[in-house]
Motif scaffolding. Sequence first.
Motif, PDB file in Angstrom:
ATOM      1  N   LEU A  92       0.793  -1.044   0.103  1.00 51.88           N
ATOM      2  CA  LEU A  92      -0.051  -0.048  -0.112  1.00 51.88           C
ATOM      3  C   LEU A  92       0.782   1.420   0.075  1.00 51.88           C
ATOM      4  O   LEU A  92       0.414   2.275  -0.576  1.00 51.88           O
ATOM      5  CB  LEU A  92      -0.947  -0.101   1.214  1.00 51.88           C
ATOM      6  CG  LEU A  92      -1.966  -1.070   1.239  1.00 51.88           C
ATOM      7  CD1 LEU A  92      -2.703  -1.156   2.490  1.00 51.88           C
ATOM      8  CD2 LEU A  92      -3.115  -0.621  -0.089  1.00 51.88           C
ATOM      9  N   VAL A  93       1.910   1.084   0.767  1.00 45.83           N
ATOM     10  CA  VAL A  93       2.784   2.637   0.772  1.00 45.83           C
ATOM     11  C   VAL A  93       3.491   2.543  -0.430  1.00 45.83           C
ATOM     12  O   VAL A  93       3.674   3.696  -1.117  1.00 45.83           O
ATOM     13  CB  VAL A  93       4.140   2.327   1.994  1.00 45.83           C
ATOM     14  CG1 VAL A  93       5.110   3.153   1.730  1.00 45.83           C
ATOM     15  CG2 VAL A  93       3.385   2.199   3.157  1.00 45.83           C
ATOM     16  N   ALA A  94       3.860   1.362  -1.381  1.00 50.73           N
ATOM     17  CA  ALA A  94       4.288   1.610  -2.565  1.00 50.73           C
ATOM     18  C   ALA A  94       3.295   2.222  -3.449  1.00 50.73           C
ATOM     19  O   ALA A  94       3.583   2.972  -4.705  1.00 50.73           O
ATOM     20  CB  ALA A  94       4.885   0.422  -3.117  1.00 50.73           C
ATOM     21  N   ARG A  95       2.317   1.834  -3.467  1.00 54.54           N
ATOM     22  CA  ARG A  95       1.134   2.356  -4.143  1.00 54.54           C
ATOM     23  C   ARG A  95       0.491   3.944  -3.947  1.00 54.54           C
ATOM     24  O   ARG A  95      -0.220   4.325  -4.366  1.00 54.54           O
ATOM     25  CB  ARG A  95      -0.180   1.537  -4.265  1.00 54.54           C
ATOM     26  CG  ARG A  95       0.101   0.280  -4.799  1.00 54.54           C
ATOM     27  CD  ARG A  95      -1.244  -0.484  -4.720  1.00 54.54           C
ATOM     28  NE  ARG A  95      -1.061  -1.960  -5.375  1.00 54.54           N
ATOM     29  CZ  ARG A  95      -2.204  -2.439  -6.553  1.00 54.54           C
ATOM     30  NH1 ARG A  95      -3.157  -1.777  -6.396  1.00 54.54           N
ATOM     31  NH2 ARG A  95      -1.705  -3.610  -6.940  1.00 54.54           N
ATOM     32  N   GLY A  96       1.237   4.333  -2.996  1.00 52.36           N
ATOM     33  CA  GLY A  96       0.835   5.859  -2.493  1.00 52.36           C
ATOM     34  C   GLY A  96      -0.217   6.093  -1.473  1.00 52.36           C
ATOM     35  O   GLY A  96      -0.755   6.972  -1.434  1.00 52.36           O
ATOM     36  N   VAL A  97      -0.323   5.011  -0.402  1.00 52.97           N
ATOM     37  CA  VAL A  97      -0.971   5.227   0.823  1.00 52.97           C
ATOM     38  C   VAL A  97       0.096   5.508   1.984  1.00 52.97           C
ATOM     39  O   VAL A  97       0.638   4.594   2.318  1.00 52.97           O
ATOM     40  CB  VAL A  97      -2.001   3.889   1.105  1.00 52.97           C
ATOM     41  CG1 VAL A  97      -2.720   4.237   2.211  1.00 52.97           C
ATOM     42  CG2 VAL A  97      -2.803   3.656  -0.336  1.00 52.97           C
ATOM     43  N   GLY A  98      -0.198   6.531   2.850  1.00 53.76           N
ATOM     44  CA  GLY A  98       0.577   6.728   4.014  1.00 53.76           C
ATOM     45  C   GLY A  98      -0.481   6.779   5.225  1.00 53.76           C
ATOM     46  O   GLY A  98      -1.365   7.145   4.997  1.00 53.76           O
ATOM     47  N   PHE A  99       0.215   6.391   6.124  1.00 51.87           N
ATOM     48  CA  PHE A  99      -0.544   6.063   7.393  1.00 51.87           C
ATOM     49  C   PHE A  99       0.181   6.715   8.547  1.00 51.87           C
ATOM     50  O   PHE A  99       1.513   6.267   8.768  1.00 51.87           O
ATOM     51  CB  PHE A  99      -0.982   4.466   7.633  1.00 51.87           C
ATOM     52  CG  PHE A  99      -1.731   4.303   8.987  1.00 51.87           C
ATOM     53  CD1 PHE A  99      -2.728   4.786   9.172  1.00 51.87           C
ATOM     54  CD2 PHE A  99      -1.242   3.145   9.721  1.00 51.87           C
ATOM     55  CE1 PHE A  99      -3.469   4.548  10.370  1.00 51.87           C
ATOM     56  CE2 PHE A  99      -1.950   3.178  11.011  1.00 51.87           C
ATOM     57  CZ  PHE A  99      -2.885   3.726  11.279  1.00 51.87           C
ATOM     58  N   ILE A 100      -0.484   7.445   9.318  1.00 54.37           N
ATOM     59  CA  ILE A 100       0.291   7.833  10.534  1.00 54.37           C
ATOM     60  C   ILE A 100      -0.603   7.401  11.752  1.00 54.37           C
ATOM     61  O   ILE A 100      -1.679   7.863  12.019  1.00 54.37           O
ATOM     62  CB  ILE A 100       0.265   9.396  10.688  1.00 54.37           C
ATOM     63  CG1 ILE A 100       0.903  10.001   9.422  1.00 54.37           C
ATOM     64  CG2 ILE A 100       0.914  10.088  11.878  1.00 54.37           C
ATOM     65  CD1 ILE A 100       1.017  11.493   9.133  1.00 54.37           C
ATOM     66  N   PRO A 101      -0.118   6.497  12.469  1.00 53.69           N
ATOM     67  CA  PRO A 101      -0.576   6.098  13.794  1.00 53.69           C
ATOM     68  C   PRO A 101      -0.881   6.885  14.684  1.00 53.69           C
ATOM     69  O   PRO A 101       0.024   7.996  14.865  1.00 53.69           O
ATOM     70  CB  PRO A 101      -0.059   4.842  14.004  1.00 53.69           C
ATOM     71  CG  PRO A 101       1.372   4.977  13.600  1.00 53.69           C
ATOM     72  CD  PRO A 101       1.241   5.846  12.454  1.00 53.69           C
ATOM     73  N   GLN A 102      -1.918   6.694  15.811  1.00 58.75           N
ATOM     74  CA  GLN A 102      -1.854   7.650  16.901  1.00 58.75           C
ATOM     75  C   GLN A 102      -0.864   7.472  17.814  1.00 58.75           C
ATOM     76  O   GLN A 102      -0.168   8.541  18.310  1.00 58.75           O
ATOM     77  CB  GLN A 102      -3.272   7.306  17.577  1.00 58.75           C
ATOM     78  CG  GLN A 102      -3.514   8.152  18.888  1.00 58.75           C
ATOM     79  CD  GLN A 102      -4.669   7.741  19.636  1.00 58.75           C
ATOM     80  OE1 GLN A 102      -5.637   7.083  19.035  1.00 58.75           O
ATOM     81  NE2 GLN A 102      -4.869   8.087  20.826  1.00 58.75           N
ATOM     82  N   THR A 103       0.021   6.320  18.178  1.00 57.72           N
ATOM     83  CA  THR A 103       0.982   6.350  19.040  1.00 57.72           C
ATOM     84  C   THR A 103       2.152   5.375  18.484  1.00 57.72           C
ATOM     85  O   THR A 103       1.791   4.827  17.557  1.00 57.72           O
ATOM     86  CB  THR A 103       0.612   5.578  20.374  1.00 57.72           C
ATOM     87  OG1 THR A 103      -0.021   4.312  19.848  1.00 57.72           O
ATOM     88  CG2 THR A 103      -0.583   6.342  20.965  1.00 57.72           C
ATOM     89  N   ASN A 104       3.318   5.575  19.136  1.00 59.80           N
ATOM     90  CA  ASN A 104       4.443   4.822  18.574  1.00 59.80           C
ATOM     91  C   ASN A 104       4.646   5.044  17.106  1.00 59.80           C
ATOM     92  O   ASN A 104       4.829   4.327  16.156  1.00 59.80           O
ATOM     93  CB  ASN A 104       4.241   3.372  18.633  1.00 59.80           C
ATOM     94  CG  ASN A 104       4.033   2.963  20.296  1.00 59.80           C
ATOM     95  OD1 ASN A 104       4.686   3.583  21.046  1.00 59.80           O
ATOM     96  ND2 ASN A 104       3.302   1.982  20.645  1.00 59.80           N
ATOM     97  N   ASN A 105       4.735   6.480  16.669  1.00 60.74           N
ATOM     98  CA  ASN A 105       4.574   7.072  15.288  1.00 60.74           C
ATOM     99  C   ASN A 105       6.128   7.261  14.739  1.00 60.74           C
ATOM    100  O   ASN A 105       6.096   7.785  13.821  1.00 60.74           O
ATOM    101  CB  ASN A 105       3.414   7.688  15.001  1.00 60.74           C
ATOM    102  CG  ASN A 105       3.560   8.981  16.055  1.00 60.74           C
ATOM    103  OD1 ASN A 105       4.545   9.042  16.697  1.00 60.74           O
ATOM    104  ND2 ASN A 105       2.250   9.804  15.818  1.00 60.74           N
TER     105      ASN A 105
END
Length: 255
Positions: A92-105
């Motif tokens: 998913l990251v390679a396809r352009g989806v970024g994710f920022i979790p609430q903790t331990n980021n």
Amino acid sequence: MSSTAPAPVPAGSPAAEPVVVVSDLHAGYLPGVNILNGANLTAAKGELIGIIGPNGAGKSTLLKAIFGQVHVRSGSITLEGDTITGLKANKLVARGVGFIPQTNNVFPSLTIEENLQMGLYQRPKAYDERLEFVTGIFAELGKRLKQRAGSLSGGERQMVAMGRALMMDPKVLLLDEPSAGLSPVRQDEAFIRVSEINKAGVTCIMVEQNARRCLQICDRGYVLDQGRDAYTGSGRELLQDPKVTELYLGTLGQD
């Protein structure tokens, strides 16, 4: 405003091209137990989407389902028309989806610069170009690249996490409660940063417990309740809807 279908895209809106479409999603962590029970969402190009709702409504689960971290039992997720349902996070990251979790980021033992480099491990040759973009939004990061992330405040760590996700030039950025655990002043700074990222051309989907502030800055909002989108509409519409105010804004995210 209804949960039966994603909200229509206003005529002339920059959000003419769907980037992410979630359709009738059922998903959960344990076998036979769904947290999402038919959730729908559309995030179009250039939009800032806000997701609010009571605790346990499935807000963070929805983001994690999009990012391949929760088992999807039925329904579909597409990215620019291509099915991404069930794909693993690295794909998913390679396809352009970024994710920022609430903790331990962030990686606390690494410097800010090393954290940013971790965000671009799949495209190391683009580092200089992406660093210029990220520090153009977060000038503070450019001045403190050699500082260890573990020595930063919560708000500063959130900035590093956002910067690392932006290094991959994402088509869509998923943010799980970016204001959580921050002081009121730092919370406002977090919302300003999200707005700046969106204005730089990044489509954003943000889950927030501070419902009122979230709706003030988002183009469109979704109210999740019991794993379904109970209300949808523009941020302004939801803020002015008496039922939304009565049921959700009275107890969520007081100013």
